[in-house]
Scaffold this motif. Sequence first.
Motif, PDB file in Angstrom:
ATOM      1  N   ASP A  23     -28.188  73.526 -38.664  1.00  0.00           N
ATOM      2  CA  ASP A  23     -27.604  73.007 -39.892  1.00  0.00           C
ATOM      3  C   ASP A  23     -28.356  73.595 -41.092  1.00  0.00           C
ATOM      4  O   ASP A  23     -29.568  73.722 -41.063  1.00  0.00           O
ATOM      5  N   THR A  24     -27.616  73.953 -42.140  1.00  0.00           N
ATOM      6  CA  THR A  24     -28.251  74.591 -43.287  1.00  0.00           C
ATOM      7  C   THR A  24     -29.241  73.653 -43.953  1.00  0.00           C
ATOM      8  O   THR A  24     -29.018  72.448 -44.040  1.00  0.00           O
ATOM      9  N   LYS A  25     -30.335  74.212 -44.415  1.00  0.00           N
ATOM     10  CA  LYS A  25     -31.372  73.425 -45.070  1.00  0.00           C
ATOM     11  C   LYS A  25     -31.009  73.244 -46.534  1.00  0.00           C
ATOM     12  O   LYS A  25     -30.751  74.213 -47.244  1.00  0.00           O
ATOM     13  N   TYR A  26     -30.997  72.008 -46.969  1.00  0.00           N
ATOM     14  CA  TYR A  26     -30.706  71.701 -48.351  1.00  0.00           C
ATOM     15  C   TYR A  26     -31.993  71.335 -49.075  1.00  0.00           C
ATOM     16  O   TYR A  26     -32.879  70.707 -48.516  1.00  0.00           O
ATOM     17  N   ILE A  27     -32.064  71.717 -50.324  1.00  0.00           N
ATOM     18  CA  ILE A  27     -33.222  71.411 -51.158  1.00  0.00           C
ATOM     19  C   ILE A  27     -32.799  70.330 -52.142  1.00  0.00           C
ATOM     20  O   ILE A  27     -31.776  70.450 -52.812  1.00  0.00           O
ATOM     21  N   GLU A  28     -33.596  69.253 -52.194  1.00  0.00           N
ATOM     22  CA  GLU A  28     -33.275  68.138 -53.085  1.00  0.00           C
ATOM     23  C   GLU A  28     -34.196  68.171 -54.292  1.00  0.00           C
ATOM     24  O   GLU A  28     -35.384  68.416 -54.165  1.00  0.00           O
ATOM     25  N   ARG A  29     -33.627  67.913 -55.455  1.00  0.00           N
ATOM     26  CA  ARG A  29     -34.407  67.789 -56.687  1.00  0.00           C
ATOM     27  C   ARG A  29     -34.063  66.461 -57.341  1.00  0.00           C
ATOM     28  O   ARG A  29     -32.893  66.161 -57.583  1.00  0.00           O
ATOM     29  N   LEU A  30     -35.074  65.689 -57.593  1.00  0.00           N
ATOM     30  CA  LEU A  30     -34.885  64.400 -58.237  1.00  0.00           C
ATOM     31  C   LEU A  30     -34.753  64.621 -59.734  1.00  0.00           C
ATOM     32  O   LEU A  30     -35.625  65.196 -60.375  1.00  0.00           O
ATOM     33  N   ILE A  31     -33.649  64.201 -60.314  1.00  0.00           N
ATOM     34  CA  ILE A  31     -33.395  64.386 -61.736  1.00  0.00           C
ATOM     35  C   ILE A  31     -33.923  63.206 -62.533  1.00  0.00           C
ATOM     36  O   ILE A  31     -34.649  63.380 -63.506  1.00  0.00           O
ATOM     37  N   LYS A  32     -33.589  61.988 -62.103  1.00  0.00           N
ATOM     38  CA  LYS A  32     -33.967  60.828 -62.896  1.00  0.00           C
ATOM     39  C   LYS A  32     -34.025  59.583 -62.024  1.00  0.00           C
ATOM     40  O   LYS A  32     -33.199  59.400 -61.135  1.00  0.00           O
ATOM     41  N   ILE A  33     -35.026  58.753 -62.291  1.00  0.00           N
ATOM     42  CA  ILE A  33     -35.087  57.414 -61.706  1.00  0.00           C
ATOM     43  C   ILE A  33     -35.143  56.435 -62.867  1.00  0.00           C
ATOM     44  O   ILE A  33     -35.999  56.555 -63.747  1.00  0.00           O
ATOM     45  N   SER A  34     -34.230  55.489 -62.877  1.00  0.00           N
ATOM     46  CA  SER A  34     -34.231  54.504 -63.954  1.00  0.00           C
ATOM     47  C   SER A  34     -34.249  53.102 -63.361  1.00  0.00           C
ATOM     48  O   SER A  34     -33.696  52.850 -62.296  1.00  0.00           O
ATOM     49  N   ARG A  35     -34.917  52.231 -64.046  1.00  0.00           N
ATOM     50  CA  ARG A  35     -35.015  50.841 -63.639  1.00  0.00           C
ATOM     51  C   ARG A  35     -33.877  50.072 -64.290  1.00  0.00           C
ATOM     52  O   ARG A  35     -33.696  50.122 -65.511  1.00  0.00           O
ATOM     53  N   VAL A  36     -33.114  49.355 -63.500  1.00  0.00           N
ATOM     54  CA  VAL A  36     -31.941  48.642 -63.991  1.00  0.00           C
ATOM     55  C   VAL A  36     -32.156  47.159 -63.741  1.00  0.00           C
ATOM     56  O   VAL A  36     -32.535  46.756 -62.649  1.00  0.00           O
ATOM     57  N   THR A  37     -31.940  46.363 -64.750  1.00  0.00           N
ATOM     58  CA  THR A  37     -32.033  44.914 -64.595  1.00  0.00           C
ATOM     59  C   THR A  37     -30.682  44.290 -64.877  1.00  0.00           C
ATOM     60  O   THR A  37     -29.971  44.693 -65.802  1.00  0.00           O
ATOM     61  N   LYS A  38     -30.362  43.299 -64.077  1.00  0.00           N
ATOM     62  CA  LYS A  38     -29.115  42.560 -64.259  1.00  0.00           C
ATOM     63  C   LYS A  38     -29.485  41.099 -64.466  1.00  0.00           C
ATOM     64  O   LYS A  38     -30.205  40.512 -63.663  1.00  0.00           O
ATOM     65  N   VAL A  39     -29.004  40.547 -65.541  1.00  0.00           N
ATOM     66  CA  VAL A  39     -29.288  39.144 -65.837  1.00  0.00           C
ATOM     67  C   VAL A  39     -28.249  38.287 -65.131  1.00  0.00           C
ATOM     68  O   VAL A  39     -27.049  38.432 -65.359  1.00  0.00           O
TER      69      VAL A  39
END
Length: 112
Positions: A23-39
């Motif tokens: 299976d072809t090897k894929y490269i992952e790049r993390l663009i953004k992590i954001s914290r989400v709050t729901k009241v």
Amino acid sequence: MSTELKQVNKLKKTSRRNENLNDTKYIERLIKISRVTKVTKGGKKLSFRAVVVIGDENGQVGVGVGKAEDVVNAFKKAKTDGRKNLIRVPITKSLSIPHGVMGDQGACKIIM
């Protein structure tokens, strides 16, 4: 007879494993992590949202978004979502994306 069946089963198992390795090897790049709050009625619920770009550096690219209560699971979900949304992008011999370029220098307009 049973030894022959064992050998046949062993060949089947190894062939499946080899298919996964090819299976072809894929490269992952993390663009953004954001914290989400729901009241909510009981208080605030905290979760994380991850945006990941995945590709094989040979013309296949996918963007995935995942949301979970912790960062690791959000990243995993985004990665699987990116694999589902793979598209093919044309690439030139110099490994760039073909597109039109317009430039202005003084009174000149350059169109490539």
